[in-house]
Write a protein that holds these residues in place. Sequence first.
Motif, PDB file in Angstrom:
ATOM      1  N   LEU A 128       0.818  -1.215   0.000  1.00  0.00           N
ATOM      2  CA  LEU A 128       0.000   0.000   0.000  1.00  0.00           C
ATOM      3  C   LEU A 128       0.852   1.266   0.000  1.00  0.00           C
ATOM      4  CD1 LEU A 128      -3.026   0.848   0.192  1.00  0.00           C
ATOM      5  CD2 LEU A 128      -2.675   1.061   2.644  1.00  0.00           C
ATOM      6  N   TYR A 146      -2.723   8.016   0.104  1.00  0.00           N
ATOM      7  CA  TYR A 146      -3.321   7.019  -0.786  1.00  0.00           C
ATOM      8  C   TYR A 146      -4.844   7.189  -0.836  1.00  0.00           C
ATOM      9  CZ  TYR A 146      -4.569   2.468  -2.738  1.00  0.00           C
ATOM     10  OH  TYR A 146      -5.091   1.469  -3.527  1.00  0.00           O
ATOM     11  N   CYS A 163     -12.715   1.073   1.464  1.00  0.00           N
ATOM     12  CA  CYS A 163     -11.443   0.485   1.067  1.00  0.00           C
ATOM     13  C   CYS A 163     -11.500  -0.133  -0.325  1.00  0.00           C
ATOM     14  CB  CYS A 163     -11.031  -0.575   2.080  1.00  0.00           C
ATOM     15  SG  CYS A 163     -10.922   0.086   3.748  1.00  0.00           S
ATOM     16  N   ARG A 166      -6.598  -2.975  -2.481  1.00  0.00           N
ATOM     17  CA  ARG A 166      -5.299  -2.969  -1.792  1.00  0.00           C
ATOM     18  C   ARG A 166      -5.453  -2.707  -0.310  1.00  0.00           C
ATOM     19  NH1 ARG A 166      -1.641   0.842  -5.432  1.00  0.00           N
ATOM     20  NH2 ARG A 166      -0.251   0.816  -3.620  1.00  0.00           N
ATOM     21  N   MET A 167      -6.500  -2.016   0.047  1.00  0.00           N
ATOM     22  CA  MET A 167      -6.709  -1.699   1.465  1.00  0.00           C
ATOM     23  C   MET A 167      -7.495  -2.772   2.205  1.00  0.00           C
ATOM     24  SD  MET A 167      -7.388   2.386   1.426  1.00  0.00           S
ATOM     25  CE  MET A 167      -7.470   2.530   3.206  1.00  0.00           C
TER      26      MET A 167
END
Length: 214
Positions: A128, A146, A163, A166-167
């Motif tokens: 991330l 981000y 999210c 990737r989160m």
Amino acid sequence: MSDLDGYVPMIDAILSVSDPDKVSAKRIRKAIQELFAVNLEGQRKVVNALIVERFNQSQETRSNISSQDLVEKDAAIAKSISKKLNGTGKRSKSGSEASKPKKKRKSSENGNSLSQNKMLLSPELQELVKEPELARTQVVKKVWEYIRENDLQNPADRREIICDDRMKPIFGEKTTMFALNKSLSKHIYNRGEVIEGKEKSEVSESPAASNDIS
DNA sequence: AACTACGTAAACATACGTCA
DNA sequence: TGACGTATGTTTACGTAGTT
């Protein structure tokens, strides 16, 4: 006795408006440091001794003399102290503000804050933030960068973060700014922690799995 | 001297209280 | 009413004050 004598009137004034059961040398010393913008750390013992001496004297004086003059004088000084300590007199929201620390603080003066120590990151977090290790605060900063770059805040409630792929391994489907740090802590390791006990993810389950969102 | 308890540092966005 | 200041939530090692 020395330049410290100059602080005596202020010490007396603070003592005069303080609860003898709660006041401490530390508090008074800090107040003086703020008011006079000086650093008394090097003279801590001497200053403490002076404060104790003034405390004892003030207690004695109070019990013996009830000088109206003195009280009024003290009150005037105390008023100005209170004004300085509380800023412009603005706001006094939640009760006893005087004892509460200020939230807004100057950037670190001594640089020894743990917040500056580099920590190892979990693979998900590395992915991330694009860094293998960062200080905790820098991790938070990167994560927020981000979030903004990808416009992941809920427009209806900007405290909420939706999210992306990737989160999700770190935070789940969505999180809030308040839960952010809590989730992050599961993905940030001390070097020693990793070296001694191998990685958390190796020892037990992966950090992502420890998140209660499955 | 050793121990305990507490404050501090950093980042972030938003809500809310106060003042001009 | 706008501008400003502060609380909120989280983490944790370290420094300091106070206590035993």
